[in-house]
Design an enzyme around this catalytic site. Structure first.
Site, PDB file in Angstrom:
ATOM      1  N   HIS A 261       0.831  -1.196   0.000  1.00  0.00           N
ATOM      2  CA  HIS A 261       0.000   0.000   0.000  1.00  0.00           C
ATOM      3  C   HIS A 261       0.870   1.252   0.000  1.00  0.00           C
ATOM      4  O   HIS A 261       2.075   1.188   0.188  1.00  0.00           O
ATOM      5  CB  HIS A 261      -0.950   0.018   1.206  1.00  0.00           C
ATOM      6  CG  HIS A 261      -0.255   0.141   2.523  1.00  0.00           C
ATOM      7  ND1 HIS A 261       0.156  -0.958   3.242  1.00  0.00           N
ATOM      8  CD2 HIS A 261       0.103   1.226   3.254  1.00  0.00           C
ATOM      9  CE1 HIS A 261       0.739  -0.560   4.355  1.00  0.00           C
ATOM     10  NE2 HIS A 261       0.720   0.772   4.385  1.00  0.00           N
ATOM     11  N   ALA A 262       0.214   2.383  -0.212  1.00  0.00           N
ATOM     12  CA  ALA A 262       0.809   3.712  -0.065  1.00  0.00           C
ATOM     13  C   ALA A 262      -0.164   4.544   0.755  1.00  0.00           C
ATOM     14  O   ALA A 262      -1.276   4.099   1.056  1.00  0.00           O
ATOM     15  CB  ALA A 262       1.038   4.347  -1.436  1.00  0.00           C
TER      16      ALA A 262
END
Length: 133
Positions: free
Chosen positions: A49-50
């Protein structure tokens, strides 16, 4: 992509070592959340994820692990294996934590409280986000 690795000051003597972290002195943001991972199963990759706004510093306080970072155009791998070193990850950087040693404890200092809406969990959506689409 600029990789920023912090070396934290070690205070120690014959009794052992101590690392103290303070907001805006050792860490470039207000620390609003701290969490850690341990007993990570061999072969597991975490993250994927970011974040839109969140900043983090990752510190492997015991053992070792690797962090794969991607800013949408470049990928780099950073090894964390010293308890007095931390890896700064800004927002809009995809991260994957992997290759944990059996004794690894990965601590994360975060600039924001948990907010699911800040996460980008789909890589294709992440690429659109960093391109401003």
């Amino acid at each position: 992509m600029q990789i920023i690795k912090y070396s934290f000051e070690i205070h120690g003597d014959e009794r052992g070592q101590l690392v103290a972290l303070e907001e805006f002195k050792d860490v470039p943001f207000d620390i609003k959340r701290v969490y850690y991972m341990y007993d990570t199963v061999e072969g597991v990759t975490r993250g994927y994820h970011a974040h839109r706004a969140l900043e983090q510093i990752l510190i492997c306080v015991h053992g070792s692990c690797k962090i794969r970072l991607n800013d949408g155009s470049e990928t780099q791998i950073v090894v964390l294996d010293k308890p007095n070193e931390g890896l700064y990850i800004s927002n809009a950087v995809w991260r994957e934590m992997f290759d944990f040693s059996s004794d690894a404890v990965l601590m994360v200092l975060a600039s924001e409280l948990y907010d699911e809406s800040d996460y980008i969990r789909n890589y294709e959506q992440f690429l659109k986000y960093v391109k401003g689409e």
